[in-house]
Write a protein that holds these residues in place. Structure first.
Motif, short mmCIF file in Angstrom:
data_model
loop_
_atom_site.label_atom_id
_atom_site.label_comp_id
_atom_site.label_asym_id
_atom_site.label_seq_id
_atom_site.Cartn_x
_atom_site.Cartn_y
_atom_site.Cartn_z
N UNK A 181 0.90 -1.20 -0.01
CA UNK A 181 0.04 0.08 0.07
C UNK A 181 0.73 1.18 -0.05
N UNK A 182 0.23 2.43 -0.36
CA UNK A 182 0.94 3.74 -0.26
C UNK A 182 1.61 3.85 0.87
N UNK A 183 0.68 3.72 2.11
CA UNK A 183 1.29 4.11 3.45
C UNK A 183 2.47 3.36 3.76
N UNK A 184 2.30 1.76 3.33
CA UNK A 184 3.21 0.96 3.76
C UNK A 184 4.67 1.50 3.00
N UNK A 185 4.51 1.86 1.70
CA UNK A 185 5.74 2.13 0.94
C UNK A 185 6.12 3.69 1.66
N UNK A 186 5.42 4.42 2.12
CA UNK A 186 5.97 5.79 2.78
C UNK A 186 6.66 5.51 3.86
N UNK A 187 6.25 4.41 4.55
CA UNK A 187 6.91 4.02 6.00
C UNK A 187 8.30 3.32 5.70
N UNK A 188 8.15 2.53 4.79
CA UNK A 188 9.32 1.73 4.42
C UNK A 188 10.60 2.75 3.77
N UNK A 189 10.18 3.59 2.97
CA UNK A 189 11.05 4.61 2.35
C UNK A 189 11.74 5.44 3.57
N UNK A 190 10.81 6.02 4.44
CA UNK A 190 11.05 6.80 5.56
C UNK A 190 11.99 6.05 6.60
#
Length: 210
Positions: free
Chosen positions: A183-192
């Protein structure tokens, strides 16, 4: 004069394989004619005896060749010789990264895109090149930083590109989803997570805004 982007071979190759070279340049407020690559990049990424050794497929090779035709070349004459000497003497900073850092340090209207985290850590942990790291504060773009911007504008496209080439970058593969799209939220968290870890060892070096 517009912003200049200085890009290393690792980032070039990955973005070419993903088909995201033009998007990456555009999202950083630049055009391909203002991008500088290492003069040796073409020879390094296209070995004479095996043209597709690194690009893997003809489509990626063609993208990269097209990009080379519009970009500018950096050689040792492009950099301050004293800065270059200091950088090349630091372990884990290879000749290519040293040249990009040296040129970037003296061109305040430039960004450096690099996939070489070891060189960034070395740059920020050696007092002998503190002058260079200070000059580059806020102007170095790691792959995770770059993708953190890409996903905000074209998440689905970026995810499709990354997942279509799972061998190009293992960290990005995991972030964007291995067996199923994340999900977008998961990708954001992973990149962060990756970015925050890199910030702990590089301080204010990384690019932070559009």
């Amino acid at each position: 004069m517009g912003r200049t982007i200085l890009i290393d071979n690792d980032a070039l190759l990955k973005l070419a394989r993903y088909g995201l070279l033009d998007e990456a340049v555009a999202i950083l407020g630049c055009v391909s004619t203002n991008v500088c690559v290492l003069a040796t990049a073409k020879y390094s990424l296209f070995p004479v005896k095996d043209r597709l050794r690194f690009c893997k497929e003809e489509e990626s090779a063609s993208r990269l060749e097209g990009f080379f035709r519009t970009s500018n070349l950096l050689n040792v004459q492009s950099a301050d010789p004293d800065l270059l000497d200091e950088l090349t003497s630091v372990p884990n900073i290879d000749a290519g990264e040293a040249l990009l850092f040296a040129v970037g340090a003296t061109n305040r209207n430039s960004l450096v895109i690099t996939g070489d985290k070891r060189s960034l850590i070395a740059l920020c942990s050696n007092d002998s090149v503190a002058q260079v790291s200070n000059l580059l504060v806020g102007r170095v773009v790691s792959m995770e930083v770059l993708f953190s911007h890409l996903v905000e504008y074209q998440f689905n496209h970026a995810q499709e590109c990354v997942r279509s080439k799972p061998d190009a970058d293992k960290a990005l593969q995991i972030i964007f989803g291995v067996t199923a799209p994340a999900s977008l939220e998961s990708v954001r968290e992973g990149l962060a997570s990756y970015i925050n870890h890199l910030r702990t060892v590089t301080g204010a070096l990384l690019y932070t805004s559009f």
